[in-house]
Structures are given as C-alpha cells and as structure tokens.
Write an enzyme that holds these catalytic residues in place. Sequence first.
Site, PDB file in Angstrom:
ATOM      1  N   GLU A 129       0.868  -1.178   0.000  1.00 17.69           N
ATOM      2  CA  GLU A 129       0.000   0.000   0.000  1.00 17.69           C
ATOM      3  C   GLU A 129       0.903   1.224   0.000  1.00 17.69           C
ATOM      4  O   GLU A 129       1.458   1.601   1.033  1.00 17.69           O
ATOM      5  CB  GLU A 129      -0.926  -0.015   1.226  1.00 17.69           C
ATOM      6  CG  GLU A 129      -1.840  -1.227   1.294  1.00 17.69           C
ATOM      7  CD  GLU A 129      -2.819  -1.312   0.145  1.00 17.69           C
ATOM      8  OE1 GLU A 129      -2.985  -0.306  -0.584  1.00 17.69           O
ATOM      9  OE2 GLU A 129      -3.422  -2.379  -0.056  1.00 17.69           O
TER      10      GLU A 129
ATOM     11  N   CYS B 104      -1.903   9.531   2.604  1.00 19.57           N
ATOM     12  CA  CYS B 104      -1.553   8.965   1.291  1.00 19.57           C
ATOM     13  C   CYS B 104      -2.613   9.235   0.244  1.00 19.57           C
ATOM     14  O   CYS B 104      -2.307   9.262  -0.954  1.00 19.57           O
ATOM     15  CB  CYS B 104      -1.275   7.468   1.412  1.00 19.57           C
ATOM     16  SG  CYS B 104      -2.682   6.504   2.005  1.00 19.57           S
TER      17      CYS B 104
END
Length: 487
Positions: A241, A274
Amino acid sequence: MGTFPTPPNPVAPSGSTALNQLELPQVVTTLPEHIVELVASMHDVVSTRLAHPRRFRASQLKALERMLEAHEQDFLDALADDLGKGPVEAKMTEIDMVRVEIDHAQLHLSEWMESKSVKIPLALQPAAAKIEPQPLGVVLVIGAWNYPLQLILAPLVASIAAGNVTVLKPSELAPATSALLGRLIPQFLDQRACAVVQGGASTTTVLLKQQFDHIFYTGGERVGKIVAVAAAQQLTPVTLELGGKSPAVVMDGASAAVARRLVFGKFMNAGQTCVAPDYVLAVGDSARALEKSLAKVITSFYGKNPLLSKDYGRIVNRAHFDRLVACLDDGEVLIGGGYDEDTLKIEPTVMINIDPDSPLLREEIFGPILPIISVESFDAAVRFINARPNPLVAYLFSENPRLQSAYGDQVRAGAIVHNAPNVHLAVPTLPFGGVGTSGMGSYHGRHGFERLSQMRAVLGKTTVVDTMRAVYPPYTWAKSKLIDRML
C-alpha cells in the site's frame, strides 16, 4: 506447542506527561536473535492450527475492540505526542476507522469463512467443487508513521479474521504509538498468535530475511521496492500500500463546498495522508473561484493562526519539515506559507505558478502544500494525469455524469472518487489499494480477508461410476471425436 519469548521491556520515555504517567516503554530495537526465534516459534504455532477456529478469531477481534475502548485516551495521547493530532481528528481517522473494520469483520466472519460451491461442467459430472478460504500462516505487517494506529491495526483485523498469526512492526517514526502497541497488544491478544517487534530499518532488514507466508507493507515507493525484492528471494507474496501524486480535477464553477472538501481532504493530518489530494488541476475559470474561497475556508477551519489550532497537526520530524519548507520557494505562495521550526508546524499553504522542476510537481508532497495548476480543459487535465505514474486515487469535482464516466474510463488509479476526498477509506465494503507504482493488492472488509487467505480449490468425484473412462487412452477416432464434443 512452541512458545516465543516476550520482547524486552525498555525504560519509560521522557517529554510527555501523559505518557510518563502510563510508564510506557521507549521504542527500542528488538534483538536480531529474538526476531529469528520469534518467527520460528510462530511457524510452530501455525502447525497447531491455534488461530484457525472461528471462535478463536472472534475472540481475538473482540479483544482488539476491548483494547481500543479501554485505552482510547492513551492512544489519543500517543498520537498527539507523535504527530500533534487533535483528539477529534485522531479518534475519527485512527481509532474509529479500526473499529469500523472490527465491527464489519465480526458481523461477517462466519459468512466469509464458509466454503462456496461452484458449478461443474457437464463433461466432468457427477462431481462437486467448492472454494474454501484457508489461513496463509505467519503474516508480517509493517506499518506507516502517518497513521501509526490505523495502518497497523486495520491489516491486523484482516489477518486475524483470516485465521493467521501475525507479527506487527509499527513505525519507529511514531515512537509513542509504537511503544503503546508493544505494551498493550500482549495484554489483550493471545501472545502465541500476535507479536510486536520494534525498531528501525535494521529491525525491518532482519525481519525481511525471515520466512513469512505474506508481507503487508504500508509506506513509500522506495521502501516498497526493498520489501518486494526481499520477499521475492523467498517467493513470499506481498501487499504493498504505497502512495503517489493523487490529482484532484476541479471543473468550472467551483463552489464553496468544493473548497471545503479540498481543504478537509488535503490538510487533515497536516497533509500527511496517502490519499490526500496532492495537487489541483483547475479547469477554465475554476482556479479563480478556488483562490477566492480557499483562504476563507482555511480560516474557518483552523482560525487566523493555524499554527495555534488544536485541530491542526505537525510534521512528523525535522527532515520532512525541512524538505517541505524548501519547497515554499518553488512557486508563488497564494495562501499560508508560514511555519514554526520549534513545533514543526507549517500553515495550510496554497501555491500557484510552480517551477516545473520543483519536487512539488515531481514527487508526492506528503505535507500541507496544495499546488493549483490551471488547465484549459477536461481533456488537458486527463492528459496531465496520464503522463505521470498511476496515483493511489484520482478525484474529480464535477456533478456532470458524462464527465464522471469519462474520468473513470480514461484515468487509471487505485480508486476513482467524485466530490469527496479521503472518504472512500471509511467504506469497508470497498477495496482499498493502489495500482502500478501506487501499490499492489487491496484490503478492507472481505477484500482484506481474501487477500490474507488462500482461496483453495476443492473438487471431489466418485469412483463408483467411472465416467472418466471416455478420456482414457488408447485414443481411437471415435474417442477423439467424443472428447472434442465433451470439451
């Protein structure tokens, strides 16, 4: 059954009254020999099938829920110590996000664990076939510092639900949260099935030399490549991720609501998210409309001096702070631009006329700086995005269904989200993950359960009636014709 030793208890940290009252240990480096012994012992635990039964999985999920409830304030104090997070934002984006995952897993665990029957081709009948989820074994979860609680515990929920045993490696850049996890996890979860290893890059290096059945990493692309290379040496599957430059395309007539959502999505956690909008591609006159409204929204959210706002966090460390401050000279500061070296805070900042060679346009910003880039058209915005690596998420601010459809068709990203940055993470039924350089594999809800399971094929066929005689050699002309017709 093998047992593994408890990690050493280091001394209490200094610098936080709340944490001192808890007598939390500092984050120290777990000894390499301890890591080797720990991982070997957890493989022994896998062989006993300790974590396989539904009852055990459910009990561990419940225990994790109790930990968050009993120590909510302790976690809020740790997050404030690590990142200056205000209590409301920290609870909403860290603790509550994990609780949603736990509740969803508890509700659907039995359903997820059930085998699923599948159809058999007529030529192979009579037979029965199914797909049954099986635990992978020992899972390594390497967490990130920007959401040091959520991004270590949400994957843990998936690993527990899937029946694995788990080694957690919290980020050393969030030492208070890491230390708290190291203290509380052994108290609430079965130590045979979950362990916390602490330390920096050297600790991660030792961990990556061990044999795991899956590695789950959240962080940046550079370290993601290191994890992938290390995993490949042992043919260990990985979930990465990562991140990237997530664009936000704003169409003509940007409203105050668009400005509010951009400010909320971008400056949450001081921009260290993010999936935050990394930059805005303002189509037509939308740049002018945004410039008028963003300053008002920032003031309404964080006051006239955001550096003093209790709802606005700080940059994680001096290195990241210096990197971001240096970028303030790479264009025209339209809003904000102030900073405090002592508190490592940078005001919510909006910039225009960015130097094309600036890191603001080449690298993920990961901080409270929002570049606005004017483009002539929707097509120009799409071309701008597609000329760069695939982002983790691509946002479009438009109510036009035709444009929304075209955006999804033409832009490749881990997710496509319209008019609401960041919120797709809170939907446990949606997969969360990247594509290309923004990551591989997805999780949340059932997607995490299946990612950390082996979806094993099972087929059974009786020998009472040998219906396969038609495909046994020798192959005559008649048999070959029959096989062609059957298949």
